[in-house]
Design an enzyme around this catalytic site. Structure first.
Site, PDB file in Angstrom:
ATOM      1  N   VAL A   1       0.835  -1.202   0.000  1.00  0.00           N
ATOM      2  CA  VAL A   1       0.000   0.000   0.000  1.00  0.00           C
ATOM      3  C   VAL A   1       0.872   1.255   0.000  1.00  0.00           C
ATOM      4  O   VAL A   1       1.671   1.450   0.927  1.00  0.00           O
ATOM      5  CB  VAL A   1      -0.916   0.005   1.242  1.00  0.00           C
ATOM      6  CG1 VAL A   1      -1.709   1.299   1.319  1.00  0.00           C
ATOM      7  CG2 VAL A   1      -1.855  -1.191   1.206  1.00  0.00           C
ATOM      8  N   CYS A   2       0.727   2.070  -1.029  1.00  0.00           N
ATOM      9  CA  CYS A   2       1.436   3.346  -1.126  1.00  0.00           C
ATOM     10  C   CYS A   2       2.943   3.133  -0.939  1.00  0.00           C
ATOM     11  O   CYS A   2       3.570   2.418  -1.705  1.00  0.00           O
ATOM     12  CB  CYS A   2       0.837   4.329  -0.117  1.00  0.00           C
ATOM     13  SG  CYS A   2       1.389   6.018  -0.359  1.00  0.00           S
ATOM     14  N   GLN A   3       3.527   3.729   0.089  1.00  0.00           N
ATOM     15  CA  GLN A   3       4.961   3.526   0.312  1.00  0.00           C
ATOM     16  C   GLN A   3       5.246   2.034   0.578  1.00  0.00           C
ATOM     17  O   GLN A   3       6.283   1.509   0.161  1.00  0.00           O
ATOM     18  CB  GLN A   3       5.412   4.354   1.517  1.00  0.00           C
ATOM     19  CG  GLN A   3       6.899   4.289   1.785  1.00  0.00           C
ATOM     20  CD  GLN A   3       7.258   4.890   3.136  1.00  0.00           C
ATOM     21  OE1 GLN A   3       6.522   4.741   4.109  1.00  0.00           O
ATOM     22  NE2 GLN A   3       8.377   5.589   3.188  1.00  0.00           N
TER      23      GLN A   3
ATOM     24  N   GLY B   1       3.817  -0.203  -0.896  1.00  0.00           N
ATOM     25  CA  GLY B   1       3.865  -0.773  -2.247  1.00  0.00           C
ATOM     26  C   GLY B   1       5.274  -0.669  -2.829  1.00  0.00           C
ATOM     27  O   GLY B   1       5.762  -1.598  -3.481  1.00  0.00           O
TER      28      GLY B   1
ATOM     29  N   MET C   1      -1.094  -1.008  -4.463  1.00  0.00           N
ATOM     30  CA  MET C   1      -2.199  -0.041  -4.471  1.00  0.00           C
ATOM     31  C   MET C   1      -1.639   1.362  -4.275  1.00  0.00           C
ATOM     32  O   MET C   1      -0.822   1.588  -3.381  1.00  0.00           O
ATOM     33  CB  MET C   1      -3.195  -0.349  -3.349  1.00  0.00           C
ATOM     34  CG  MET C   1      -3.907  -1.676  -3.530  1.00  0.00           C
ATOM     35  SD  MET C   1      -5.069  -2.032  -2.180  1.00  0.00           S
ATOM     36  CE  MET C   1      -6.383  -0.892  -2.548  1.00  0.00           C
TER      37      MET C   1
END
Lengths: 321, 360
Positions: free
Chosen positions: B152-154, B156, B176
């Site tokens: 998720v985000c970072q 990710g 994501m």
């Protein structure tokens, strides 16, 4: 001196209880803390203190009953005269700059002058003065950094007005005039966001923002250094000391982790090799494990070496030595 | 804004209607005050979970899949920014619950709150240390050689790095709202980070305070996030459940752990300032990170209206991966809405679930 708060370290130092011990400069002339508050003869008149210091030394020496002792006294007097003269010159420089011991009012005004004239500090309090100069300097730099940030934002009202007018016009042409307060506020927000985005995406703002961050960081670092100095004088751990300890500890944890992984990989390899003769089917698995272990070991070793090199780990240095 | 005067424009606000609006706001404001009084913080999400592994401040939680259906387990690597319970913030807005209902066991890495001693933790410590240990733990618990990793985000970015370095341990990779190209023209965070001496900032602050990050994030859209958002709160002021829901998000937004200094410095420099990930120029602890080593199936989910991670920043992954099994999913919403909106529950979790089931 654009930032009015720049002088805080000096007032803090002046109020610091560790700076207000009874002055006794002759007790230990190299104990600079005695200079910080100073007595009438030390902080406010360093030349008088110097003369007093050498006079005490001369008194402490035996009378010149023989030629050798007389020679020593003569030499000591010459040395004291020479150093006093030298001191007077330095003192003159400091007097020109305001003079005084660190933490004293005279020191405060002295620092201001030193900063104004960018004069290098001298004497026993040199390092402390330099540190305070640095502290005052980085705080003074905050002002221009903030000014640049404000300058980068200065076009906002005009941009905002233009954006708002454009949005209104757009709505009017579309036959949707603003009919409510909330509609007006929403439009105001949209215009504000649009105008701010124009500025926020600009290189000028980015640079000003970076400059502000850097100025803030420098001020904080200088303050930490100053604080570390204070902590050191009373025997408390400093931030720098903790940082060193934490880095060493973390590096040791990394090394242990890498070793554990290597041991696990080797153990798996041995187990697979031992199992291989018992079953012909195990051979491919052992081969795969061997490859994986070798690959992992190589990668971890590479990573470890790079990490050690980057962090200046003692183990790596020793190997190279 | 002094001296500002309204341009000559047609504004047709009826005074009577304006008075009515203001009276309405007064009423809403009174109701809002009543609804805010006594509200408690809710910090751990809503779905039952157990801690199955811990190391330092890191916790690995397991959310058990429901029903008899055995869907593939998923390991979620959340960002270091903010807290992971955003993925389980409310029963009806929980991506985790939505996935467990589809039979997936969810494993979630919670990084905890770093303290000043954690300032020395590097990017490598997180990716090749904590994540690797969590992956091994999930492999052990699920008796599988490789995990289904969801970043998720970072988190990710961390997942991309981890999977590229350890492709044999990742069966399927989902990311994501994950930036890959950090220097797309619309990436404001990178622009602001470009001219700052980040190592000096880390030296100054140690850990980077969560509040500093909050100020940055809120400043990206200052009018929307400082004004409009609270006007919207006023609109729902007389609805206790809506206020409660708003406050859960508000609490999540400002419950920001500090960032481990060394990791933050390395991430900002290598990812934002030097854009090394998309150029295959990234090296972490001596390990070269090449995205073409991502040979496992990859699902890339991005948000169309994301102001933090612009779609182009995420979509850059498409041309870099080594797998032919690459899919993208565009979510019609923003960076947060992708987890907590009603649309998300209908679109995102089914898409992840179906994609994974088809590959297991």
């Amino acid at each position: 001196m654009q930032n009015p708060n720049w002088s805080w370290p000096f007032s803090a130092a002046a109020n610091n209880p560790f700076f207000s011990q009874p002055p006794n400069p002759l007790k230990n002339p190299f104990d600079w803390s005695a200079w910080q508050t100073g007595g009438a003869t030390s902080a406010q008149d360093p030349t008088a203190w110097m003369q007093q210091f050498f006079a005490q030394i001369r008194q402490a020496m035996p009378d010149g009953k023989d030629a050798a002792t007389a020679e020593w006294q003569k030499a000591a007097t010459a040395l004291s005269d020479s150093m006093t003269t030298q001191w007077e010159r330095w003192s003159e420089l400091f007097s020109h700059a305001g003079g005084g011991a660190p933490g004293s009012g005279a020191m405060h005004s002295g620092i201001q002058n030193l900063l104004d004239e960018q004069m290098a500090p001298l004497g026993l309090s040199r390092e402390v003065t330099r540190q305070m100069q640095e502290l005052a300097d980085v705080h003074a730099q905050m002002g221009p950094a903030i000014a640049k940030l404000q300058e980068a934002l200065s076009g906002f009202p005009e941009q905002f007005q233009k954006a708002l007018a454009a949005l209104i016009e757009q709505r009017t042409h579309a036959g949707q005039p603003v009919t409510s307060l909330r509609g007006m506020i929403d439009l105001w927000i949209e215009a504000g966001e649009h105008a701010f985005a124009e500025i926020a995406h600009s290189d000028a703002f980015s640079r000003a923002f970076g400059g502000f961050t850097d100025a803030l960081s420098r001020a904080k670092i200088a303050r930490s250094k100053w604080l570390d100095g204070q902590l050191q004088t009373i025997g408390l751990p400093t931030r720098a000391e903790m940082q060193t300890s934490h880095e060493r500890l973390q590096q040791a944890r990394r090394d242990i982790r890498a070793l554990k992984r290597e041991v696990a990989a080797l153990r798996a390899l041995i187990e697979n090799q031992q199992a291989a003769p018992a079953s012909g089917e195990a051979a491919p698995a052992a081969s795969a494990a061997k490859k994986a272990a070798a690959k992992k070991s190589a990668r971890k070793a590479t990573g470890k070496r790079a990490s050690a090199a980057r962090k200046g780990a003692a183990t790596h240095t020793q190997q190279e030595d | 804004m002094t001296g500002f005067s309204m341009p000559n424009m047609p504004v047709a606000i009826d005074p009577q209607k304006a008075m009515q609006e203001m009276a309405n706001w007064q009423m809403k404001f009174g109701a809002l005050q009543a609804n805010l009084r006594g509200l408690q913080d809710e910090t751990n999400g809503v779905t039952a979970r157990e801690c199955v592994y811990q190391q330092d401040k890191v916790r690995l939680y397991r959310y058990a899949g429901e029903g008899n259906r055995k869907s593939p387990p998923i390991l979620i690597s959340y960002a270091l920014v903010n807290r992971p319970h955003m993925m389980d913030i409310e029963a009806e807005k929980s991506l985790i619950r939505s996935l467990t209902k589809r039979g997936h066991d969810i494993y979630l890495i919670d990084w905890g709150y770093p303290d000043p001693a954690d300032r020395v933790l590097s990017l490598g410590d997180f990716i090749f240390g904590y994540i690797d240990d969590c992956v091994d733990e999930v492999r052990r618990l699920t008796r599988s050689d490789a995990v289904n990793l969801l970043g998720v985000c970072q988190g990710g970015c961390f997942s991309l790095c981890y999977a590229a370095a350890n492709p044999e341990k990742v069966a399927n990779l989902t990311v994501m709202v994950t930036p890959v190209d950090f220097q797309t023209p619309d990436n404001l965070l990178t622009k602001w980070a470009m001219h700052a001496d980040v190592d000096q900032a880390v030296q100054a602050f140690g850990n980077i305070p969560g509040d500093v990050l909050n100020v940055s994030y809120v400043s990206l859209k200052p009018f929307q996030l400082n004004v409009q958002k609270y006007l919207a709160l006023l609109d729902i002021g007389d609805d206790p459940e809506a206020v409660r829901s708003f406050m859960r998000m508000e609490q999540w937004i400002f419950d920001s752990p500090d960032q481990a200094g060394a990791c933050y410095g390395e991430f900002t420099r290598k990812f934002h300032q030097e854009n090394q990930l998309v150029q295959d120029a990234l090296s972490i602890d001596g390990v070269q990170i090449r995205l073409d080593r991502l040979t496992m199936p990859v699902l890339n989910i991005y948000a169309r209206d994301d102001h933090l991670v612009p779609p182009a920043a995420s979509k850059a992954l498409a041309s870099k991966v080594g797998t032919k099994d690459y899919q993208e999913l565009e979510f019609p919403g923003g960076h947060i809405g992708i987890y907590v909106s009603g649309k998300s529950q209908k679109l995102v979790s089914p898409a992840i679930s179906d994609w994974l089931i088809a590959r297991n």
